[in-house]
Design a protein around this motif. Structure first.
Motif, PDB file in Angstrom:
ATOM      1  N   ARG A 151       0.826  -1.208   0.000  1.00  0.00           N
ATOM      2  CA  ARG A 151       0.000   0.000   0.000  1.00  0.00           C
ATOM      3  C   ARG A 151       0.863   1.263   0.000  1.00  0.00           C
ATOM      4  O   ARG A 151       0.526   2.259  -0.661  1.00  0.00           O
ATOM      5  N   ALA A 189      -5.982   5.619  -1.971  1.00  0.00           N
ATOM      6  CA  ALA A 189      -4.831   4.762  -1.664  1.00  0.00           C
ATOM      7  C   ALA A 189      -4.237   5.106  -0.303  1.00  0.00           C
ATOM      8  O   ALA A 189      -3.834   4.218   0.462  1.00  0.00           O
ATOM      9  N   GLU A 192      -6.423   3.577   2.333  1.00  0.00           N
ATOM     10  CA  GLU A 192      -6.178   2.130   2.421  1.00  0.00           C
ATOM     11  C   GLU A 192      -4.872   1.843   3.150  1.00  0.00           C
ATOM     12  O   GLU A 192      -4.767   0.865   3.901  1.00  0.00           O
ATOM     13  N   LEU A 193      -3.872   2.699   2.958  1.00  0.00           N
ATOM     14  CA  LEU A 193      -2.612   2.529   3.662  1.00  0.00           C
ATOM     15  C   LEU A 193      -2.807   2.712   5.168  1.00  0.00           C
ATOM     16  O   LEU A 193      -2.275   1.928   5.975  1.00  0.00           O
TER      17      LEU A 193
END
Length: 432
Positions: A151, A189, A192-193
């Motif tokens: 990620r 993103a 999500e990380l």
């Protein structure tokens, strides 16, 4: 100018050559050494293990106490205390103790011997169980850390792509809506990380709970290395005899044996224990007669009569049957679990056979995608879709390796075979 400001795109080093280079520069220990350290730390520091060992010690002590029928009593009787003693007041001392009679001593010896002989293997099985649980948590953390790495690389790539797209927008080559769309992709993103990092932090706390201060964090590439250090057993090995030799069923067998031996002793003493008593009595001098001491002896033997004893024997037989059935149920459960883990391992191996050949080309594919995007040969949508497929392969490999190792870990525990998964020599301390 634009080309010079673009940072070098990071790579997730999952191939064998890159893993070896990273391990050589980071530390000399391999993944197997770190797993062994985690297992030893859990066996030394886990509060759950301390509680389990104390529970086993109590179980064994209770069994030995049940086998030790000798609990003597001392009685002193003196007439006339608290007031004037009459001339014929007597003093008596009695020493009595129960004992094991014919048919009772054998079951008691069997129970005591089983409690003694099985204590060390039971402690070893308990240590192995907590070590396996710590390793399972460590493997889950290793997979979560690798997901975080994937990620993070995705966020870095999108930051680079966004910087390039903003530069093009300043030159009037692309519309502002394209920058906004890519910025949304970058924000997703990044979210999500953060989610992956939070999951990894939670798993780290779970591993540290069992390992204490000696907890060793896994490193990227440990899953791949452990996949080479472990093995999947053949299906024909998963038989009752092989599983019965593993730590879980050895512990279950010891506990079932204690329950059976305890029930046999309970049946033998259902009507009670015989008792022997020695008595000393002091008769005082009375009306010119000299006082004297007298010794007496008494023995009481229970008679096998009455419904209470018979019902206790029936209950003891049912306890023996329950212990035998319980062990058979534990064996069936272990066989079911082993077959399920073997199926999971086979499925994970099949996934890896399909996915791992793709790893060698991923770096080249990603570099090609970025070069085309940088030169304007493809738009940001094609680039984002391409790197998403790249990450999907990496995440699928991580998931398959984690599933494979979890299955091999459990199979190695069920069979008691360190060749299936690295296992440290935990030992058993005296008195633990």
């Amino acid at each position: 100018m634009i080309l010079e400001c673009i940072p070098v795109v990071g790579r997730l080093m999952l191939s064998g050559a890159l893993l070896a280079a990273a391990a050589a520069s980071a530390a000399a220990e391999d993944a197997g050494t770190r797993v062994a350290a985690v297992q030893r730390a859990a066996a030394a520091a886990s509060p759950a293990l301390a509680a389990r060992l104390a529970e086993l010690a109590a179980h064994g002590a209770e069994a030995r106490a049940g086998a030790a029928a000798f609990n003597p009593t001392l009685e002193w009787q003196s007439e006339g205390l608290g007031g004037e003693r009459t001339p014929n007041a007597q003093d008596t001392v009695r020493l009595a103790t129960p004992f094991l009679f014919f048919g009772q001593a054998g079951p008691a010896r069997d129970l005591s011997r089983l409690a003694e002989d099985g204590a060390a293997p039971a402690r070893e099985a308990a240590r192995r169980a907590i070590a396996v649980e710590a390793t399972r948590r460590w493997l889950a953390l290793a997979a979560a850390d690798e997901v975080v790495a994937v990620r993070r690389e995705r966020v870095a790539r999108l930051e680079t792509a966004l910087a390039l797209l903003e530069a093009r927008h300043q030159l009037g080559e692309v519309a502002g809506t394209e920058v906004s769309q890519l910025d949304l992709e970058h924000s997703t993103a990044a979210s999500e990380l953060e989610l992956a990092a939070a999951a990894a932090a939670g798993l780290a706390h779970g591993a540290a709970e069992l390992c204490g201060d000696a907890f060793l964090r896994p490193r990227t590439g440990d899953l791949e290395e452990l996949a080479r250090l472990s093995a999947t057993p053949a299906a024909e090995r998963l038989g009752p005899e092989a599983l019965a030799a593993g730590p879980p069923l050895r512990l279950a067998g010891w506990q079932a044996g204690l329950e059976t031996a305890s029930a046999r002793l309970a049946a033998a003493v259902a009507w009670g224990l015989p008792e022997v008593e020695a008595e000393w009595e002091r008769f005082p001098a009375l009306e010119g007669l000299e006082g004297y001491n007298a010794w007496g002896f008494r023995i009481a033997v229970p008679l096998p009569l009455g419904s209470a004893g018979g019902r206790l024997r029936v209950a003891a037989r049912e306890r023996q049957a329950a212990a035998a059935a319980g062990f058979e149920a534990a064996l069936a459960e272990a066989l079911r679990e082993a077959r399920g883990e073997l199926a999971s391992a086979a499925g994970a191996e099949a996934r890896l056979r399909a996915l791992e050949p793709l790893l060698a080309d991923l770096d080249r594919i990603e570099a090609s995608l970025f070069a085309q995007y940088r030169l304007g040969a493809i738009g940001y949508l094609e680039y984002v879709a391409g790197v998403a497929r790249h990450d999907e392969v990496l995440l699928a490999v991580i998931d398959a390796r984690a599933e494979l190792l979890a299955a091999r870990l459990r199979l190695g525990y069920l069979l008691g075979d360190p060749a299936l998964f690295p296992a440290a020599d935990l030992g058993v301390e005296e008195g633990s």
